[in-house]
Scaffold this motif. Structure first.
Motif, PDB file in Angstrom:
ATOM      1  N   ASP A  50      24.913  50.842  73.923  1.00 21.38           N
ATOM      2  CA  ASP A  50      25.469  52.131  73.530  1.00 21.38           C
ATOM      3  C   ASP A  50      26.011  51.985  72.118  1.00 21.38           C
ATOM      4  O   ASP A  50      26.767  51.048  71.821  1.00 21.38           O
ATOM      5  CB  ASP A  50      26.581  52.555  74.490  1.00 21.38           C
ATOM      6  N   THR A  51      25.611  52.894  71.244  1.00 22.96           N
ATOM      7  CA  THR A  51      26.055  52.813  69.858  1.00 22.96           C
ATOM      8  C   THR A  51      27.549  53.096  69.759  1.00 22.96           C
ATOM      9  O   THR A  51      28.144  53.699  70.656  1.00 22.96           O
ATOM     10  CB  THR A  51      25.271  53.790  68.961  1.00 22.96           C
ATOM     11  N   ARG A  52      28.117  52.654  68.649  1.00 20.72           N
ATOM     12  CA  ARG A  52      29.541  52.894  68.397  1.00 20.72           C
ATOM     13  C   ARG A  52      29.761  52.951  66.891  1.00 20.72           C
ATOM     14  O   ARG A  52      28.918  52.511  66.114  1.00 20.72           O
ATOM     15  CB  ARG A  52      30.402  51.830  69.069  1.00 20.72           C
ATOM     16  N   PRO A  53      30.888  53.485  66.464  1.00 20.65           N
ATOM     17  CA  PRO A  53      31.149  53.637  65.030  1.00 20.65           C
ATOM     18  C   PRO A  53      31.046  52.327  64.240  1.00 20.65           C
ATOM     19  O   PRO A  53      30.667  52.352  63.072  1.00 20.65           O
ATOM     20  CB  PRO A  53      32.563  54.223  64.986  1.00 20.65           C
ATOM     21  N   ASP A  54      31.352  51.187  64.865  1.00 22.61           N
ATOM     22  CA  ASP A  54      31.242  49.896  64.186  1.00 22.61           C
ATOM     23  C   ASP A  54      29.820  49.579  63.748  1.00 22.61           C
ATOM     24  O   ASP A  54      29.602  48.696  62.923  1.00 22.61           O
ATOM     25  CB  ASP A  54      31.723  48.755  65.090  1.00 22.61           C
ATOM     26  N   PHE A  55      28.834  50.261  64.291  1.00 18.65           N
ATOM     27  CA  PHE A  55      27.425  50.013  63.956  1.00 18.65           C
ATOM     28  C   PHE A  55      26.972  50.808  62.724  1.00 18.65           C
ATOM     29  O   PHE A  55      25.816  50.737  62.334  1.00 18.65           O
ATOM     30  CB  PHE A  55      26.509  50.395  65.124  1.00 18.65           C
ATOM     31  N   ALA A  56      27.876  51.552  62.105  1.00 20.09           N
ATOM     32  CA  ALA A  56      27.501  52.465  61.020  1.00 20.09           C
ATOM     33  C   ALA A  56      27.109  51.751  59.736  1.00 20.09           C
ATOM     34  O   ALA A  56      27.698  50.733  59.361  1.00 20.09           O
ATOM     35  CB  ALA A  56      28.640  53.432  60.728  1.00 20.09           C
ATOM     36  N   ASN A  57      26.131  52.322  59.060  1.00 22.80           N
ATOM     37  CA  ASN A  57      25.802  51.934  57.695  1.00 22.80           C
ATOM     38  C   ASN A  57      26.600  52.849  56.763  1.00 22.80           C
ATOM     39  O   ASN A  57      27.337  53.729  57.233  1.00 22.80           O
ATOM     40  CB  ASN A  57      24.277  52.025  57.459  1.00 22.80           C
ATOM     41  N   THR A  61      25.070  56.501  59.855  1.00 25.23           N
ATOM     42  CA  THR A  61      24.168  56.356  61.006  1.00 25.23           C
ATOM     43  C   THR A  61      24.107  54.884  61.384  1.00 25.23           C
ATOM     44  O   THR A  61      24.655  54.022  60.688  1.00 25.23           O
ATOM     45  CB  THR A  61      22.758  56.885  60.680  1.00 25.23           C
ATOM     46  N   VAL A  62      23.439  54.577  62.496  1.00 25.51           N
ATOM     47  CA  VAL A  62      23.355  53.192  62.961  1.00 25.51           C
ATOM     48  C   VAL A  62      22.601  52.342  61.935  1.00 25.51           C
ATOM     49  O   VAL A  62      21.509  52.704  61.486  1.00 25.51           O
ATOM     50  CB  VAL A  62      22.665  53.119  64.338  1.00 25.51           C
ATOM     51  N   HIS A  63      23.191  51.241  61.564  1.00 23.83           N
ATOM     52  CA  HIS A  63      22.587  50.300  60.616  1.00 23.83           C
ATOM     53  C   HIS A  63      21.256  49.795  61.175  1.00 23.83           C
ATOM     54  O   HIS A  63      21.139  49.522  62.373  1.00 23.83           O
ATOM     55  CB  HIS A  63      23.542  49.121  60.395  1.00 23.83           C
ATOM     56  N   GLY A  64      20.258  49.675  60.314  1.00 21.93           N
ATOM     57  CA  GLY A  64      18.945  49.208  60.742  1.00 21.93           C
ATOM     58  C   GLY A  64      18.960  47.832  61.373  1.00 21.93           C
ATOM     59  O   GLY A  64      18.092  47.494  62.187  1.00 21.93           O
ATOM     60  N   ARG A 100      13.339  56.823  62.558  1.00 23.30           N
ATOM     61  CA  ARG A 100      14.404  57.818  62.380  1.00 23.30           C
ATOM     62  C   ARG A 100      15.757  57.155  62.600  1.00 23.30           C
ATOM     63  O   ARG A 100      15.854  56.099  63.203  1.00 23.30           O
ATOM     64  CB  ARG A 100      14.225  59.012  63.325  1.00 23.30           C
ATOM     65  N   ALA A 101      16.787  57.816  62.111  1.00 24.72           N
ATOM     66  CA  ALA A 101      18.153  57.307  62.246  1.00 24.72           C
ATOM     67  C   ALA A 101      18.676  57.538  63.661  1.00 24.72           C
ATOM     68  O   ALA A 101      18.240  58.451  64.361  1.00 24.72           O
ATOM     69  CB  ALA A 101      19.067  57.996  61.232  1.00 24.72           C
ATOM     70  N   ALA A 102      19.626  56.706  64.042  1.00 32.73           N
ATOM     71  CA  ALA A 102      20.315  56.864  65.329  1.00 32.73           C
ATOM     72  C   ALA A 102      21.788  57.162  65.054  1.00 32.73           C
ATOM     73  O   ALA A 102      22.352  56.731  64.048  1.00 32.73           O
ATOM     74  CB  ALA A 102      20.171  55.597  66.165  1.00 32.73           C
ATOM     75  N   ARG A 103      22.391  57.888  65.969  1.00 32.24           N
ATOM     76  CA  ARG A 103      23.807  58.262  65.844  1.00 32.24           C
ATOM     77  C   ARG A 103      24.715  57.122  66.316  1.00 32.24           C
ATOM     78  O   ARG A 103      24.309  56.282  67.104  1.00 32.24           O
ATOM     79  CB  ARG A 103      24.093  59.513  66.667  1.00 32.24           C
ATOM     80  N   THR A 104      25.955  57.150  65.870  1.00 30.90           N
ATOM     81  CA  THR A 104      26.932  56.112  66.238  1.00 30.90           C
ATOM     82  C   THR A 104      27.911  56.575  67.317  1.00 30.90           C
ATOM     83  O   THR A 104      28.915  55.934  67.552  1.00 30.90           O
ATOM     84  CB  THR A 104      27.755  55.691  65.004  1.00 30.90           C
ATOM     85  N   ASP A 105      27.601  57.661  68.007  1.00 28.15           N
ATOM     86  CA  ASP A 105      28.552  58.305  68.923  1.00 28.15           C
ATOM     87  C   ASP A 105      28.359  57.958  70.403  1.00 28.15           C
ATOM     88  O   ASP A 105      28.637  58.770  71.268  1.00 28.15           O
ATOM     89  CB  ASP A 105      28.484  59.819  68.739  1.00 28.15           C
ATOM     90  N   GLY A 106      27.914  56.749  70.703  1.00 22.77           N
ATOM     91  CA  GLY A 106      27.732  56.370  72.098  1.00 22.77           C
ATOM     92  C   GLY A 106      26.342  56.622  72.633  1.00 22.77           C
ATOM     93  O   GLY A 106      26.091  56.498  73.827  1.00 22.77           O
TER      94      GLY A 106
END
Length: 151
Positions: A50-57, A61-64, A100-106
């Motif tokens: 599950d994505t989270r804000p710590d994964f942000a670029n 958005t989620v870092h590659g 495509r980009a992924a969101r960081t919101d879970g």
């Protein structure tokens, strides 16, 4: 601390052990990112997180690297399921295509790795990452070097 003789287990046995036991006391990239082993079979592994804000670029958005790590893990573990006890592997090459980009919101990201070729010296696999809507985030191929020989 977990006391299991990993060297005595085949790759498939080890991956199934990780799936069923979910060892929290063993440091790993999977533990760090919150990966789950959803499916494990010979030549195929599905992992998710599950994505989270710590994964942000920097763009939010989620870092590659998260998708690349999911792919490297799913494909590498799929290769591992084909190996006998006492034989390891390492990634020689990883080719990732970002779609495509992924969101960081879970948002749940799911990676599937499937072995294409499992030889004595090298193995190849392919993988894909999907978001929780089934949309393709990234896809990849890998070449792994097989380390050691079966007894």
């Amino acid at each position: 601390m977990t006391t299991v003789d990993f060297a005595a287990m085949t790759g498939l046995e080890l991956m199934r052990w990780v799936q069923s036991e979910r060892p929290a006391d063993i440091p790993s990239i999977g533990r760090l990112l919150g990966m789950r082993f959803d499916e494990v079979e010979h030549g195929r592994v599905v992992v998710s997180l599950d994505t989270r804000p710590d994964f942000a670029n920097p763009l939010g958005t989620v870092h590659g690297g998260i998708a690349a790590t999911l792919l490297d893990s799913a494909m590498g573990c799929a290769v591992h399921t084909t190996l006998p006890a006492g034989v390891g592997y390492t990634t020689l090459e990883l080719k990732v295509n970002y779609i495509r980009a992924a969101r960081t919101d879970g948002q749940t990201l799911t990676a599937e790795g499937t072995v294409i070729h499992a030889g004595r010296r090298t193995a190849t696999a392919e993988g894909k990452v999907l978001d929780d809507q089934g949309k393709l985030i990234a896809h990849a191929t890998t070449t792994c070097m097989v380390l050691g020989t079966a007894a």
